[in-house]
Write an enzyme that holds these catalytic residues in place. Structure first.
Site, mmCIF file in Angstrom:
data_model
loop_
_atom_site.group_PDB
_atom_site.id
_atom_site.type_symbol
_atom_site.label_atom_id
_atom_site.label_comp_id
_atom_site.label_asym_id
_atom_site.label_seq_id
_atom_site.Cartn_x
_atom_site.Cartn_y
_atom_site.Cartn_z
ATOM 1 N N THR A 108 10.065 -11.576 9.469
ATOM 2 C CA THR A 108 10.218 -10.214 8.470
ATOM 3 C C THR A 108 10.723 -9.179 9.057
ATOM 4 O O THR A 108 11.583 -8.440 8.799
ATOM 5 C CB THR A 108 9.148 -10.165 7.765
ATOM 6 O OG1 THR A 108 8.575 -11.255 6.889
ATOM 7 C CG2 THR A 108 8.758 -9.118 6.772
ATOM 8 N N PHE A 163 0.867 -1.128 0.188
ATOM 9 C CA PHE A 163 -0.088 0.008 -0.180
ATOM 10 C C PHE A 163 0.866 1.182 0.137
ATOM 11 O O PHE A 163 0.791 1.728 -0.997
ATOM 12 C CB PHE A 163 -0.950 -0.039 1.371
ATOM 13 C CG PHE A 163 -1.409 1.079 1.654
ATOM 14 C CD1 PHE A 163 -2.208 1.959 0.685
ATOM 15 C CD2 PHE A 163 -1.481 1.522 3.028
ATOM 16 C CE1 PHE A 163 -2.884 3.143 0.983
ATOM 17 C CE2 PHE A 163 -2.169 2.760 3.531
ATOM 18 C CZ PHE A 163 -3.011 3.468 2.370
ATOM 19 N N TYR A 198 2.677 -7.224 16.380
ATOM 20 C CA TYR A 198 3.266 -6.387 15.296
ATOM 21 C C TYR A 198 3.969 -5.319 16.019
ATOM 22 O O TYR A 198 5.162 -5.057 15.407
ATOM 23 C CB TYR A 198 1.927 -5.975 14.726
ATOM 24 C CG TYR A 198 2.137 -4.633 13.682
ATOM 25 C CD1 TYR A 198 3.036 -4.542 12.651
ATOM 26 C CD2 TYR A 198 1.731 -3.625 14.211
ATOM 27 C CE1 TYR A 198 3.321 -3.626 11.682
ATOM 28 C CE2 TYR A 198 2.118 -2.404 13.105
ATOM 29 C CZ TYR A 198 2.659 -2.474 12.094
ATOM 30 O OH TYR A 198 3.036 -1.319 11.589
ATOM 31 N N PRO A 226 -17.689 -5.252 11.079
ATOM 32 C CA PRO A 226 -17.394 -5.674 12.193
ATOM 33 C C PRO A 226 -17.077 -4.644 13.247
ATOM 34 O O PRO A 226 -15.590 -4.139 12.722
ATOM 35 C CB PRO A 226 -16.381 -6.766 12.347
ATOM 36 C CG PRO A 226 -15.622 -6.455 11.115
ATOM 37 C CD PRO A 226 -16.478 -5.709 10.171
ATOM 38 N N ASP A 276 -14.165 -7.049 21.699
ATOM 39 C CA ASP A 276 -12.887 -6.174 21.400
ATOM 40 C C ASP A 276 -11.692 -7.336 20.959
ATOM 41 O O ASP A 276 -11.594 -8.220 21.340
ATOM 42 C CB ASP A 276 -12.594 -5.552 22.508
ATOM 43 C CG ASP A 276 -11.788 -4.175 22.045
ATOM 44 O OD1 ASP A 276 -11.337 -4.101 21.082
ATOM 45 O OD2 ASP A 276 -11.741 -3.395 23.133
ATOM 46 N N ARG A 277 -10.655 -6.713 20.121
ATOM 47 C CA ARG A 277 -9.512 -7.143 20.008
ATOM 48 C C ARG A 277 -8.550 -7.375 21.235
ATOM 49 O O ARG A 277 -8.721 -6.621 21.902
ATOM 50 C CB ARG A 277 -8.877 -6.195 18.750
ATOM 51 C CG ARG A 277 -7.287 -6.289 18.724
ATOM 52 C CD ARG A 277 -6.539 -5.493 17.925
ATOM 53 N NE ARG A 277 -6.906 -5.270 16.613
ATOM 54 C CZ ARG A 277 -6.309 -4.411 15.748
ATOM 55 N NH1 ARG A 277 -5.978 -3.452 16.464
ATOM 56 N NH2 ARG A 277 -6.218 -4.615 14.487
ATOM 57 N N LYS A 278 -7.947 -8.350 21.276
ATOM 58 C CA LYS A 278 -7.009 -8.633 22.675
ATOM 59 C C LYS A 278 -6.115 -7.624 22.640
ATOM 60 O O LYS A 278 -5.413 -7.380 21.627
ATOM 61 C CB LYS A 278 -6.305 -9.928 22.389
ATOM 62 C CG LYS A 278 -7.026 -11.105 22.636
ATOM 63 C CD LYS A 278 -6.161 -12.416 22.682
ATOM 64 C CE LYS A 278 -6.920 -13.797 22.494
ATOM 65 N NZ LYS A 278 -5.823 -14.741 22.231
ATOM 66 N N ARG A 334 -7.827 6.902 16.851
ATOM 67 C CA ARG A 334 -6.827 6.752 15.827
ATOM 68 C C ARG A 334 -6.630 8.046 15.062
ATOM 69 O O ARG A 334 -7.811 8.747 14.952
ATOM 70 C CB ARG A 334 -7.011 5.534 14.870
ATOM 71 C CG ARG A 334 -7.030 4.174 15.587
ATOM 72 C CD ARG A 334 -5.864 3.811 15.954
ATOM 73 N NE ARG A 334 -5.892 2.275 16.652
ATOM 74 C CZ ARG A 334 -6.126 2.041 17.972
ATOM 75 N NH1 ARG A 334 -6.285 3.133 18.783
ATOM 76 N NH2 ARG A 334 -6.328 0.908 18.365
ATOM 77 N N LYS A 347 8.113 -4.265 15.411
ATOM 78 C CA LYS A 347 8.306 -3.058 14.834
ATOM 79 C C LYS A 347 9.244 -2.076 15.686
ATOM 80 O O LYS A 347 10.529 -1.688 15.394
ATOM 81 C CB LYS A 347 7.153 -2.064 14.552
ATOM 82 C CG LYS A 347 6.117 -2.604 13.221
ATOM 83 C CD LYS A 347 7.011 -2.724 11.797
ATOM 84 C CE LYS A 347 7.310 -1.272 11.301
ATOM 85 N NZ LYS A 347 7.872 -1.331 9.920
ATOM 86 N N THR A 393 6.177 3.083 12.853
ATOM 87 C CA THR A 393 4.833 3.171 13.255
ATOM 88 C C THR A 393 4.615 3.795 14.801
ATOM 89 O O THR A 393 5.629 3.501 15.536
ATOM 90 C CB THR A 393 3.951 1.784 13.220
ATOM 91 O OG1 THR A 393 2.760 1.980 13.943
ATOM 92 C CG2 THR A 393 4.713 0.730 14.274
ATOM 93 N N ASP A 394 3.538 4.597 14.879
ATOM 94 C CA ASP A 394 3.337 5.279 16.241
ATOM 95 C C ASP A 394 2.957 4.110 17.440
ATOM 96 O O ASP A 394 2.920 4.354 18.477
ATOM 97 C CB ASP A 394 2.020 6.235 16.171
ATOM 98 C CG ASP A 394 1.031 5.559 15.611
ATOM 99 O OD1 ASP A 394 0.700 4.527 15.192
ATOM 100 O OD2 ASP A 394 0.019 6.187 15.543
ATOM 101 N N GLU A 395 2.728 2.786 16.626
ATOM 102 C CA GLU A 395 2.245 1.858 17.630
ATOM 103 C C GLU A 395 3.357 1.353 18.464
ATOM 104 O O GLU A 395 3.236 0.599 19.614
ATOM 105 C CB GLU A 395 1.560 0.502 17.035
ATOM 106 C CG GLU A 395 0.261 1.051 16.138
ATOM 107 C CD GLU A 395 -0.250 -0.453 15.673
ATOM 108 O OE1 GLU A 395 -0.210 -1.347 16.009
ATOM 109 O OE2 GLU A 395 -0.917 -0.040 14.512
ATOM 110 N N THR A 446 3.758 -11.155 -0.821
ATOM 111 C CA THR A 446 2.896 -11.896 0.006
ATOM 112 C C THR A 446 1.472 -11.488 -0.243
ATOM 113 O O THR A 446 1.495 -10.733 -1.278
ATOM 114 C CB THR A 446 3.350 -11.423 1.550
ATOM 115 O OG1 THR A 446 2.921 -10.049 1.797
ATOM 116 C CG2 THR A 446 4.862 -11.689 1.910
#
Ligand code: NAD
Length: 323
Positions: free
Chosen positions: A99, A11, A148, A203, A270-272, A212, A152, A124-126, A37
Site C-alpha cells: 500500500t 482518522f 512502517y 500496556p 519494549d517494542r522491537k 513524542r 513511508k 511522517t517524522d518517522e 480496511t
C-alpha cells in the site's frame, strides 16, 4: 477545484474532508478514495455524508484503472491512504510495502500521466529515524527504523522522483504524532482512553521514556491545507505540534483524564527497534506559509477524552480488532 482525498475515511483524512467542506464555497468538490480496511470507517464521515460536494469511492489505491480514471477527473490529490500502525508493520510488513510504496507509486504514475495539478503526499517524522537531542530540518537524510517508517520513506523518495523526473507538482508534509477524535483505538492515545473508560488496563512499553511530539489533528489539517494552497512544488514541509512528552508523562495525563491510577498500567516488554525520540523543526512551514499549532495539548486532550466518553458506539464495535 476538485480534490481527491485518498484515505479519507481514516482518522486524519476524515478530519481533512470535514475541514475542506467547512468552507462556505460551492467552487469545491471532494472525492474520497478509500478501501475501508480495518482502519477506515464510513462513520467518520457521517456528519458530512449528505453534502452534495462530497463523493465517496470505495476502492484500492493499487487499482490502476480506477486510479487513472479518478485522477483524470481531479485538479489535486491529497494522499493519506496508508497502512499506518508501526506494531502491525513489525508483525507483518507486506501490506506496508504494497500500500505505502506500490500504492503511492500507482497514484504518482497516474498523476504524471494525466497531468494532475498538485499532489500533496502526507508523510511522517518517522522517516528521519530517531534523534536524541535537537530537531530535524527537512534536509536531514532519511534513516527509518520500522518497516512502517521505511515504507513511508520509500514513498517519499518516489514522490520526489516523480517531481524531478516528470515535473509533477509534488509537495510532501512530514508531521509528528497526531491525536484527536475519530482515531482508531490501536494508537496509544485512543487505545489508552478506550481501555481506561472500559475499566481495563493499559500496556506501557519498556521504561516509558520514549519521547513524542503531539500534534492536534486539526492543526495538522490546517498545515496540509496551507501546503496544498501555497506550498512550493518539490518541497518538503515538517509539521510539529509543540508538545513533547515521554510516554510515562503521556500515560500520567491519560490516567488523570480518565479517572484512573497507575494500578491500571501494565508494564510490557519494549517494542522491537523502538525509536527513542522524534522531533521536527517546523521553521520552514512557519516562515513560508505562516503555520503555527493553535491547539493546546491540555485542551485538545480533554476534548478528545470527552469525545470517546460520548461516542462508545463508535469505538466499542472496533476495539476488539485494535489490540
Ligand atoms: P488511518 O490508518 O487512520 O487511515 C488510513 C486510511 O487509509 C483508512 O481509511 C484505510 O481504509 C485507507 N487505506 C488503507 N489502505 C488503502 C488502500 N490500499 N487503498 C485505499 N485506501 C486505503 O491513518 P491516519 O492516522 O489517518 O494517517 C493518514 C496518513 O498520515 C498516513 O499516510 C500516515 O502514514 C500519515 N501519518 C499519520 C500520523 C498519525 O499520527 N496518525 C503521523 C504521521 C503521518
Amino acid at each position: 477545484m476538485k480534490i481527491l482525498v485518498t484515505g479519507g475515511a481514516g482518522f486524519i483524512g476524515s478530519h481533512l474532508v470535514r475541514s475542506l467542506l467547512a468552507d462556505d464555497t460551492t467552487d469545491r468538490a471532494v472525492t474520497v478514495l478509500d478501501a475501508l480496511t480495518y482502519a477506515g470507517n464510513p462513520a467518520n464521515l457521517r456528519d458530512v455524508k449528505e453534502d452534495p460536494r462530497l463523493s465517496f469511492v470505495r476502492g484500492d489505491i493499487l487499482d490502476r484503472d480506477r486510479v487513472d480514471r479518478l485522477l483524470a477527473e481531479h485538479d489535486a490529490v491529497v494522499h493519506l491512504a496508508a497502512e499506518s500502525h508501526v506494531d502491525r508493520s513489525i508483525a507483518d510488513g507486506r501490506s506496508f510495502a504494497s500500500t505505502n510504496v506500490v500504492g503511492t507509486q500507482t497514484l504518482l504514475e497516474a498523476a504524471a500521466r494525466v497531468g494532475t495539478g498538485t499532489f500533496v503526499h502526507v508523510s511522517t517524522d518517522e522517516v528521519y529515524g530517531s534523534i536524541a537531542a535537537g530537531s530535524w530540518t527537512e534536509e536531514q537524510p532519511l534513516a527509518p527504523n520500522s518497516p512502517y517508517a521505511a515504507a513511508k520513506a520509500g514513498s517519499d523518495l518516489l514522490a520526489l522522483a516523480y517531481h524531478r523526473t516528470h515535473g509533477l507538482d509534488v509537495r510532501i508534509t512530514r508531521c509528528s504524532n497526531n491525536y484527536g477524535t475519530h482515531q482508531f483505538p490501536e494508537k496509544v492515545i485512543p487505545l489508552f482512553i478506550t481501555r481506561l473508560l472500559a475499566g481495563g488496563r493499559v500496556p506501557l512499553y519498556g521504561d516509558g521514556r520514549q519521547i513524542r511530539d503531539w500534534l492536534h489533528v486539526e492543526d495538522h489539517c490546517r498545515a496540509i491545507r496551507l501546503v496544498l494552497e501555497g506550498g512550493r512544488p518539490g518541497e518538503v514541509y515538517n509539521v510539529g505540534g509543540g508538545t513533547e512528552l515521554t510516554n510515562r508523562e503521556l500515560t500520567a495525563r491519560l490516567l488523570q483524564a480518565c479517572g484512573a491510577d497507575w494500578d491500571s498500567v501494565e508494564h510490557v516488554p519494549d517494542r522491537k527497534g523502538h525509536d527513542l525520540r522524534y522531533s521536527v523543526d517546523s521553521a520552514k512551514i512557519r516562515d513560508e506559509l505562516g503555520y503555527r499549532p493553535e491547539r493546546s495539548f491540555d485542551e485538545g486532550l480533554a476534548e478528545t477524552v470527552a469525545w470517546y466518553r460520548r461516542n462508545r458506539g463508535w469505538w466499542r464495535p472496533v476495539s476488539a480488532t485494535a489490540a
